[in-house]
Each structure stands twice: as structure tokens, then as C-alpha cells.
Motif scaffolding. Structure first.
Motif, PDB file in Angstrom:
ATOM      1  N   ARG A 397       0.819  -1.213   0.000  1.00 27.75           N
ATOM      2  CA  ARG A 397       0.000   0.000   0.000  1.00 27.75           C
ATOM      3  C   ARG A 397       0.848   1.256   0.000  1.00 27.75           C
ATOM      4  NH1 ARG A 397      -3.670  -3.113   3.414  1.00 27.75           N
ATOM      5  NH2 ARG A 397      -2.605  -2.403   5.298  1.00 27.75           N
ATOM      6  N   ALA A 398       2.068   1.155   0.469  1.00 23.34           N
ATOM      7  CA  ALA A 398       2.932   2.337   0.544  1.00 23.34           C
ATOM      8  C   ALA A 398       3.921   2.420  -0.605  1.00 23.34           C
ATOM      9  CB  ALA A 398       3.701   2.338   1.872  1.00 23.34           C
ATOM     10  N   ALA A 399       4.237   1.286  -1.233  1.00 22.09           N
ATOM     11  CA  ALA A 399       5.259   1.272  -2.280  1.00 22.09           C
ATOM     12  C   ALA A 399       4.669   0.716  -3.566  1.00 22.09           C
ATOM     13  CB  ALA A 399       6.456   0.435  -1.831  1.00 22.09           C
ATOM     14  N   ARG A 400       5.460   0.767  -4.621  1.00 20.56           N
ATOM     15  CA  ARG A 400       5.020   0.300  -5.931  1.00 20.56           C
ATOM     16  C   ARG A 400       4.989  -1.219  -5.993  1.00 20.56           C
ATOM     17  NH1 ARG A 400       2.290  -0.459  -9.728  1.00 20.56           N
ATOM     18  NH2 ARG A 400       2.774  -0.039 -11.895  1.00 20.56           N
ATOM     19  N   LEU A 401       5.861  -1.906  -5.270  1.00 23.88           N
ATOM     20  CA  LEU A 401       5.997  -3.346  -5.378  1.00 23.88           C
ATOM     21  C   LEU A 401       5.427  -4.056  -4.160  1.00 23.88           C
ATOM     22  CD1 LEU A 401       9.640  -3.783  -6.739  1.00 23.88           C
ATOM     23  CD2 LEU A 401       7.516  -3.767  -8.028  1.00 23.88           C
ATOM     24  N   PRO A 402       4.665  -5.148  -4.359  1.00 28.43           N
ATOM     25  CA  PRO A 402       4.326  -6.007  -3.226  1.00 28.43           C
ATOM     26  C   PRO A 402       5.598  -6.639  -2.650  1.00 28.43           C
ATOM     27  CG  PRO A 402       2.971  -6.491  -5.155  1.00 28.43           C
ATOM     28  CD  PRO A 402       4.051  -5.580  -5.613  1.00 28.43           C
ATOM     29  N   THR A 403       5.486  -7.133  -1.453  1.00 28.99           N
ATOM     30  CA  THR A 403       6.661  -7.697  -0.780  1.00 28.99           C
ATOM     31  C   THR A 403       7.263  -8.854  -1.563  1.00 28.99           C
ATOM     32  OG1 THR A 403       5.821  -7.027   1.370  1.00 28.99           O
ATOM     33  CG2 THR A 403       7.467  -8.770   1.350  1.00 28.99           C
ATOM     34  N   ALA A 483      -3.965   4.664  -7.573  1.00 28.94           N
ATOM     35  CA  ALA A 483      -3.579   4.691  -8.983  1.00 28.94           C
ATOM     36  C   ALA A 483      -4.125   3.453  -9.675  1.00 28.94           C
ATOM     37  CB  ALA A 483      -2.060   4.737  -9.108  1.00 28.94           C
ATOM     38  N   GLN A 484      -4.901   3.664 -10.751  1.00 27.90           N
ATOM     39  CA  GLN A 484      -5.438   2.536 -11.496  1.00 27.90           C
ATOM     40  C   GLN A 484      -4.328   1.851 -12.278  1.00 27.90           C
ATOM     41  OE1 GLN A 484      -8.526   3.583 -14.231  1.00 27.90           O
ATOM     42  NE2 GLN A 484      -9.451   1.555 -14.148  1.00 27.90           N
ATOM     43  N   VAL A 485      -3.530   2.615 -12.957  1.00 27.05           N
ATOM     44  CA  VAL A 485      -2.343   2.107 -13.647  1.00 27.05           C
ATOM     45  C   VAL A 485      -1.260   3.155 -13.510  1.00 27.05           C
ATOM     46  CG1 VAL A 485      -1.376   1.270 -15.799  1.00 27.05           C
ATOM     47  CG2 VAL A 485      -3.789   0.902 -15.346  1.00 27.05           C
ATOM     48  N   VAL A 486      -0.119   2.789 -12.984  1.00 30.47           N
ATOM     49  CA  VAL A 486       0.997   3.717 -12.852  1.00 30.47           C
ATOM     50  C   VAL A 486       1.900   3.546 -14.057  1.00 30.47           C
ATOM     51  CG1 VAL A 486       2.967   4.385 -11.451  1.00 30.47           C
ATOM     52  CG2 VAL A 486       0.841   3.691 -10.352  1.00 30.47           C
ATOM     53  N   GLY A 487       2.292   4.628 -14.685  1.00 29.67           N
ATOM     54  CA  GLY A 487       3.058   4.578 -15.916  1.00 29.67           C
ATOM     55  C   GLY A 487       4.481   4.092 -15.721  1.00 29.67           C
ATOM     56  N   ALA A 488       5.144   3.833 -16.856  1.00 28.94           N
ATOM     57  CA  ALA A 488       6.489   3.270 -16.825  1.00 28.94           C
ATOM     58  C   ALA A 488       7.486   4.250 -16.216  1.00 28.94           C
ATOM     59  CB  ALA A 488       6.909   2.888 -18.244  1.00 28.94           C
ATOM     60  N   ARG A 489       7.365   5.535 -16.546  1.00 29.76           N
ATOM     61  CA  ARG A 489       8.340   6.499 -16.001  1.00 29.76           C
ATOM     62  C   ARG A 489       8.186   6.645 -14.493  1.00 29.76           C
ATOM     63  NH1 ARG A 489       7.557  11.801 -19.307  1.00 29.76           N
ATOM     64  NH2 ARG A 489       5.455  10.951 -19.528  1.00 29.76           N
ATOM     65  N   ARG A 490       6.931   6.685 -14.013  1.00 29.83           N
ATOM     66  CA  ARG A 490       6.703   6.782 -12.571  1.00 29.83           C
ATOM     67  C   ARG A 490       7.231   5.527 -11.871  1.00 29.83           C
ATOM     68  NH1 ARG A 490       2.797   9.138  -9.247  1.00 29.83           N
ATOM     69  NH2 ARG A 490       3.150   8.486  -7.094  1.00 29.83           N
ATOM     70  N   THR A 491       6.989   4.370 -12.478  1.00 30.21           N
ATOM     71  CA  THR A 491       7.489   3.126 -11.903  1.00 30.21           C
ATOM     72  C   THR A 491       9.010   3.127 -11.852  1.00 30.21           C
ATOM     73  OG1 THR A 491       5.554   1.935 -12.737  1.00 30.21           O
ATOM     74  CG2 THR A 491       7.475   0.623 -12.146  1.00 30.21           C
ATOM     75  N   ALA A 492       9.654   3.611 -12.903  1.00 30.91           N
ATOM     76  CA  ALA A 492      11.115   3.660 -12.922  1.00 30.91           C
ATOM     77  C   ALA A 492      11.645   4.551 -11.805  1.00 30.91           C
ATOM     78  CB  ALA A 492      11.602   4.151 -14.287  1.00 30.91           C
ATOM     79  N   GLU A 493      10.964   5.676 -11.570  1.00 31.65           N
ATOM     80  CA  GLU A 493      11.413   6.561 -10.491  1.00 31.65           C
ATOM     81  C   GLU A 493      11.292   5.881  -9.129  1.00 31.65           C
ATOM     82  OE1 GLU A 493       9.465  10.291 -10.578  1.00 31.65           O
ATOM     83  OE2 GLU A 493      10.119  10.790 -12.620  1.00 31.65           O
ATOM     84  N   GLU A 494      10.157   5.207  -8.880  1.00 29.40           N
ATOM     85  CA  GLU A 494       9.962   4.564  -7.591  1.00 29.40           C
ATOM     86  C   GLU A 494      10.922   3.395  -7.399  1.00 29.40           C
ATOM     87  OE1 GLU A 494       5.936   3.580  -6.839  1.00 29.40           O
ATOM     88  OE2 GLU A 494       5.192   5.621  -7.145  1.00 29.40           O
TER      89      GLU A 494
END
Length: 717
Positions: A397-403, A483-494
Motif C-alpha cells: 500500500r505504501a510502495a510500488r511493489l508487493p513484498t 492509482a489505477q495504472v501507474v506509468g512506466a516512467r513513474r514506476t522507474a522513479e519509484e
């Protein structure tokens, strides 16, 4: 002044006798009827077969037929069947001079055949010009183009625009190389991994025409296996054609063919090649100098001589569907070629489409698969993360990736690169309710709400641009958004913040990577843009799987599975530590097929569902789109087959102004409707003919309201 009386030439001196004789000869010739380019007024006709049957390049349905023209004697030698010509088109019967029709605008065309007389009773216009004596349209290509036009309710001229590239004079003047002798039959190589693989190659090398649906094992060997199938066909003295979805796949098969056979035995045909290079390669194939062709959908009409094999890789990719009228699909064109030329057929891919399953189900093609032991040894381990897992996972819930995904990525980075697949590119996400996941919609136009790119908490509609304040979910009353779908650039930053010491690469529409090194790195990619890693990826994370499955489209599940398997096939096998994590519900059919690595079983079950619902490919379907009044008028006028069933019409989503238009979508800002017309198997030709006749009648009446007719559209919703 006249030169006959011997008067001075203006300087007070008589003209030389040679000059006077030259002037007299010029005057004498000017008095004779002389053939003039593009008019041929008074010119003699060809003594043998003086009528040319021409296909004019108009591309409108009510003119989808041949027109007869007279052949001037001076064009007799060059005006042979298959050459490009220019003709005058559009002159009326009243514009006749010396027995020839004149006037009209110049237009390009193809000379189809020469005749002794015309079945047209009126005067004929003459051919204006033979553009080039190079024959580019033979009877085989013409027959294929006519079959494609009839199947897709289009015009023959439109199909030939796709089939014959534009002329380039420099390439045409350059001679093609001499053809090479057939190579020796190749060994089975990695085809030995498949139960019927060696037998398939032996049949091709012996001159047979086997037809197979090939379930390729994961890994990079597929390009070499395609090259061996082409080499086996060449060994029999016949030609081969391979159609691939994009230039990256073309480059891999091109390199595999060069390594196996050397230079000069195959041509590469892609739309992004320069006009001179593409036309030179096409001419080499047309002249018989090259017997094998590898290319994108631009190559599906390549005029390969003595065709022995047609092959298509990953037929579910959107790139195989032509965007220009009449929008044929490469798979269907190659199926027509296989039937027309009685040649071998190979449909391959890591995944399996419903159309491929139907070819096997009907017995038209045989399955070409590996045993389950080999599949398990070549495929990676697939693990899932469900919604229940996410609800219990505080880190998710706090990060882009599940554990689980974070742990797999961390472990994979110790051994090599890790692939992260994100369903969309860019940065600004669209939003949904955090409680019930209902999409957040604008109160004014029901468009999707999205966060501002600047990071502001304000929301803005993606359609009308209005800002939205104080949003709450109309379904459950919740106020929290996710976020319904987080984009590739946002994912790369996180991911860069989560793994600060690891390089992060992105691959998407703006910049697609072909390969990446085998060193530890995070590679964030959109579906279809995944680069190949040297030695394979150590792991792959398939994020937001539910977003791909929830698309309102009949093929959503099939397409999601194809994209997942396409990414997972780049991962190392399970014995080598390869692991794939997909964030999606494990009880869904596509997710189960991915875990078991069983795309064929998924396609067979989808085919059974389609048969029960009478949806394509079990039935044939056409989409009729346009303004409401135009669609209603078209459906009233068309004489559909008795078995036809009309579904709709229903409104189509409005394309926002300034946004790219998807295939089949209306022009930006216009309100259109769409009706679906379906018929049972065996009645597709009658449906296409009825729709084509009705559309031709509308065009002949000069009806300005647009109506689009698409046969078997891939995106029927």
C-alpha cells in the motif's frame, strides 16, 4: 520568313543549304499525324491486340472494375501485362475526336491484359503513357489481391497499393543479382525439441506442403528455428515468406538466416526501409533473384516465386493488422496464399490465439508442440500476488511493489537484470476508488480522472479537461483514491528509490531498447517493448495485471496472456533460477494458463466459449460505423444474407480532441454509432459482398456521410 525563297536570315546573308534542308524536313514531318504523349491524336493503333484492359488506381468501390483503352502503335512493345501505365480518366462520350475519347485527368494504373477487341461499344481513349516496361503485377499477385479485396469488402486498387511498393527509377535501372543455387537441407537443430519438429523440416525439404500451428518453447531459439524452416524450403528449390510483427523480430530472423545460409539468399522487406532500398529488394524478389523474404506486414504480398512456405510469428500482435483500407490481417492473407499456392504454412508464437486453435480444431493444420517435460524445463517459475495478498501487505500500500515482488527482484538482481512490465507508458496515472476499485469518473462527461503531472492533489478529467474537487465514489461513498495504472516512467522513479545502487532502464514507445547487457539492472518496459537480455532475465515482475484483464474487449484475456508470456519467455528457465511474479488474481483463466504455461489450453477453452456465444472466429462479423443517421440508412439499404444478425447500433466512445485515435474509433469530437453484423460459418463471402455492394451504391450517389465497414475487426469490444 520562309526558307523556301532563299531570303536572308536576318543578317543579310542567305542561310546555309544544310540549315534550309533541315527546316524543310521539320516542316514536312510536322504536317504528318504524330503521336503526342498523353494524347496520341491520330496515331495508329497496335496491329496485334490493340486493346489494353487497365485497373485504374481510384480506390473507390463503385469503380472497382477494369477499363479498356486503345494501345498506340508506339507503345505496343512496352504495353505488356503487369506494367504501370497512365491513362486519361473521366472524359464523357461527347469528348470524342477522330474516333478517340479525349479529356479527363491523368491517373495511374496497371495494365492487366491485352485483348483483340473490347466489349465496350463506345470510343476508347488511348493509353497516355507506359510509366515503365518493368512488369510488376503478374496473374498470381493479381489473383491474391482480388481474393483479399473480396474477403474484406474492399477495392482491388486499395489492396494493390499495399501489395506493390511505389516505383523508384534508380532501383529499377539497377540489375538484380544472379540467383544462387539451392542450399543443402539443414539439420534439425533445436527443432529436435519438438515431437514433430524434424518431420516438419523433412517434409519441407522434400517439396511437401505441411501445415502446422507451432507452440514455441520460451527462449531465444525461435529465430533460429524459423531460419531452419526457411532453409529447408529453399533446399527443395522453392521460395519462403516469413512475416513478423516488428523490426526487432525481423532483425533477429535476418541475423539467424545470414548465419545459417550466408548473404544473398533472402531479402528484408519492411515499411520503414527507404523507398529505393525497399523497391530494389522487392524487385529482386519479383525477378526471381531472391527466393526468401523476411519482413513485417508490408511483406505479406511479396511476389515470391514458387512459394513453398508462408510463416507468421505471433499472429496476435496488433502490428499484423493493416491500418489502411481494407485493413487485411497478415495471418488471413497468408492463409489465402497457402490455399492459392498449395504451399506449406507455419503459424508460430510463444502464445496461441483463438484463430490458431481453430485451425487445429478443424483439422486444417497440425499442432507442433513439445512435451510437457521440455516445457517445464524451459519455462520459468511463475508466482502470483492476489488482491487478498495486497490487502494484507502493508508495504504494497505504501510502495510500488508487493513484498513478494520486491524479494524476487532483490534476489534476481544478484544474478542479472530484472524485467518489470507496466501496462502503460508515461507518468500521470488514472485513478480508481481505493475501496471498490471503481474507476474515478468526471461528473460532467464521465471521462476518466487523472492526477496532475506536477504532483498536485487536484484531479483533472482526461476528456474534457475540467478540474474535479471533492471527489467521492458514487458506488461505495469512499473518498480515497488509488492509482489505477501507474506509468512506466513513474514506476522507474519509484524503483530507482527502492534500489538506489541499481541502474534503471526504460523501454517504451518513445525509445524501444533492442537488447540490454546481462549485468544487474532494472528494465522497466511497456508490453511489447521488452528488450532481450544477454543470457536471459533473472526475474520478471508483471505489474497491474488486473488493468490488462479488465479492458472492455473480447480479446482482453487472450491479449493479456500473450503479453505476459512474451515477457516471461525472456526469463531464464526455472532450473537456472528464473522467476516471474504476476500481480493478478490466481483463479482467473489467463493467470492459470500462465502459471501452467499452457496457452494452447487457454485458446481451446476460449474457442469453445466463442462457439457457444457465436462470436468470431467461429462466426464471421463486420462492424459498420458512422454518424447515427448514416448507419441507420446504410443498414436499411444493404441486402444482408438471410442468416445475418444485426447487433446494435450502440454509441462509440468519443475520441477527445487532440488525443490519438484508436483503430475503429470515430474522428476526434464526433459522436458515432457502431452496428455489428454476424453470419454463421460459410457465409462470410456473402456478407462481404453485400456490404461492398451497398457501400459502392452510396459512393456512386455521392453520399457525403462517412460509413466505415470493417470485416472481422480485431477490436469489437
Amino acid at each position: 520568313m520562309s526558307s523556301e525563297n532563299g531570303q536572308a536570315d536576318g543578317r543579310g546573308e542567305p542561310a546555309p543549304p544544310e540549315q534550309l534542308a533541315l527546316i524543310r524536313e521539320s516542316v514536312r514531318k510536322a504536317k504528318e499525324p504524330r503521336a503526342k504523349p498523353r494524347t496520341w491524336r491520330g496515331a495508329k493503333l497496335a496491329p496485334h491486340l490493340p486493346v489494353a484492359r487497365v485497373l485504374v488506381d481510384k480506390g473507390v468501390l463503385h469503380l472497382d472494375r477494369y477499363f479498356d483503352y486503345a494501345v498506340p502503335e508506339e507503345l505496343d512493345a512496352d504495353a505488356q501485362p503487369g506494367v504501370r501505365v497512365r491513362v486519361r480518366f473521366g472524359a464523357g462520350r461527347h469528348r470524342v475526336r477522330e474516333g478517340r475519347r479525349e479529356g479527363g485527368g491523368l491517373i495511374d494504373g496497371f495494365l492487366v491484359e491485352r485483348l483483340a477487341e473490347s466489349d465496350y461499344s463506345g470510343p476508347l481513349a488511348a493509353l497516355a503513357q507506359v510509366v515503365s516496361p518493368e512488369p510488376v503485377l503478374d496473374a498470381e499477385l493479381l489473383g491474391l489481391a482480388r481474393a483479399v479485396a473480396d474477403r474484406y469488402a474492399g477495392s482491388l486498387a486499395d489492396v494493390l497499393q499495399l501489395a506493390v511498393p511505389p516505383r523508384n527509377a534508380r532501383a529499377e535501372r539497377r540489375p538484380s543479382p544472379e540467383p544462387l543455387p539451392p542450399p543443402p537441407a539443414p539439420s534439425a537443430g533445436s527443432w529436435a525439441r519438438y515431437e514433430q519438429g524434424p518431420a516438419f523440416l523433412e517434409a519441407l525439404a522434400a517439396g511437401g506442403a505441411p501445415r502446422a500451428v507451432w507452440q514455441a518453447l520460451p527462449g531465444p531459439q525461435w529465430s533460429e528455428e524459423l531460419a531452419r524452416a526457411v532453409a529447408a524450403t529453399l533446399a527443395s528449390g522453392r521460395g519462403a515468406l516469413v512475416v513478423l510483427p516488428d523490426y526487432r523480430a525481423v532483425a533477429r530472423v535476418d541475423a539467424a538466416l545470414t548465419a545459417l545460409l550466408g548473404e544473398g539468399r533472402h531479402a528484408v522487406l519492411t515499411a520503414d526501409a527507404g523507398p529505393e532500398k525497399r523497391y530494389a529488394q522487392w524487385l529482386a524478389v519479383r525477378r526471381g533473384a531472391v527466393r526468401a523474404v523476411v519482413g513485417t506486414r508490408a511483406a505479406m504480398f511479396a511476389p515470391v516465386r514458387d512459394l513453398g512456405l508462408v510463416a507468421v510469428w505471433d499472429d496476435g500482435d496488433d502490428s499484423h493488422s493493416e491500418q489502411h483500407a481494407p485493413q487485411p490481417h497478415a495471418r488471413e492473407v497468408l492463409l489465402l496464399r497457402a490455399a492459392q499456392d498449395k504451399c506449406g504454412f507455419l503459424l508460430g508464437g510463444w502464445s496461441c490465439t483463438v484463430e490458431a486453435a481453430q485451425l487445429v480444431e478443424t483439422g486444417w493444420a497440425r499442432p507442433l508442440t513439445a512435451g510437457r517435460d521440455r516445457v517445464r524445463a524451459a519455462a520459468p517459475l511463475v508466482r502470483t500476488v492476489s488482491d487478498a495478498d495486497l490487502a494484507r501487505d502493508e508495504a504494497a500500500r505504501a510502495a510500488r511493489l508487493p513484498t513478494l515482488a520486491w524479494q524476487v527482484a532483490r534476489e534476481g538482481l544478484k544474478h542479472g537484470p530484472v524485467l518489470v512490465q507496466v501496462p502503460r507508458r508515461g507518468y500521470v496515472p488514472r485513478l480508481a476508488c481505493a475501496t471498490c476499485r471503481a474507476p474515478a469518473r468526471c461528473r460532467h462527461c464521465s471521462g476518466p480522472l487523472q492526477a496532475q503531472a506536477s504532483g498536485s492533489a487536484d484531479l483533472r478529467c482526461g476528456w474534457c479537461g475540467r478540474e474535479e474537487g471533492g471527489w467521492h465514489c458514487p458506488g461505495c461513498g469512499g473518498f480515497r483514491l488509488r492509482a489505477q495504472v501507474v506509468g512506466a516512467r513513474r514506476t522507474a522513479e519509484e524503483l530507482g528509490r527502492a534500489f538506489p545502487a541499481v541502474p534503471v532502464r526504460t523501454s517504451g514507445r518513445e525509445h524501444v531498447l533492442d537488447t540490454v547487457p546481462g549485468t544487474p539492472a532494472l528494465v522497466v518496459s511497456t508490453p511489447g517493448a521488452e528488450p532481450v537480455a544477454e543470457g536471459g532475465y533473472a526475474a520478471a515482475l508483471l505489474l497491474d495485471g488486473w488493468a490488462m484483464l479488465n479492458r472492455p474487449d473480447l480479446r482482453a484475456g487472450e491479449d493479456a496472456l500473450r503479453r505476459w508470456i512474451g515477457a516471461a519467455a525472456l526469463v531464464r528457465p526455472q532450473p537456472a533460477g528464473g522467476t516471474v511474479v504476476v500481480v493478478a488474481e490466481p483463479n482467473l483463466r489467463p493467470v492459470q494458463a500462465l502459471v501452467r504455461w499452457d496457452p494452447v489450453g487457454h485458446a481451446v477453452r476460449e474457442l469453445a466459449d466463442r462457439a457457444e456465444l457465436r462470436f468470431p472466429p467461429v462466426s464471421r462479423m463486420a462492424a459498420v460505423s458512422g454518424p447515427p443517421q448514416a448507419v441507420a440508412g446504410f443498414l436499411r439499404a444493404v441486402e444482408l444474407p438471410q442468416e445475418a444478425e444485426v447487433l446494435g447500433p450502440v454509441p462509440l466512445p468519443v475520441t477527445p480532441v487532440g488525443m490519438p485515435r484508436r483503430p475503429g474509433a470515430p474522428p476526434p469530437g464526433e459522436h458515432w454509432e457502431r452496428a455489428l453484423v454476424r453470419v454463421p460459418p460459410g457465409r462470410g463471402a456473402a456478407l462481404a459482398a453485400a456490404l461492398k455492394t451497398a457501400q459502392a451504391a452510396r459512393m456512386a450517389r455521392g453520399n457525403d456521410d462517412p460509413v466505415w465497414v470493417r470485416i472481422d475487426p480485431p477490436d469489437i469490444g
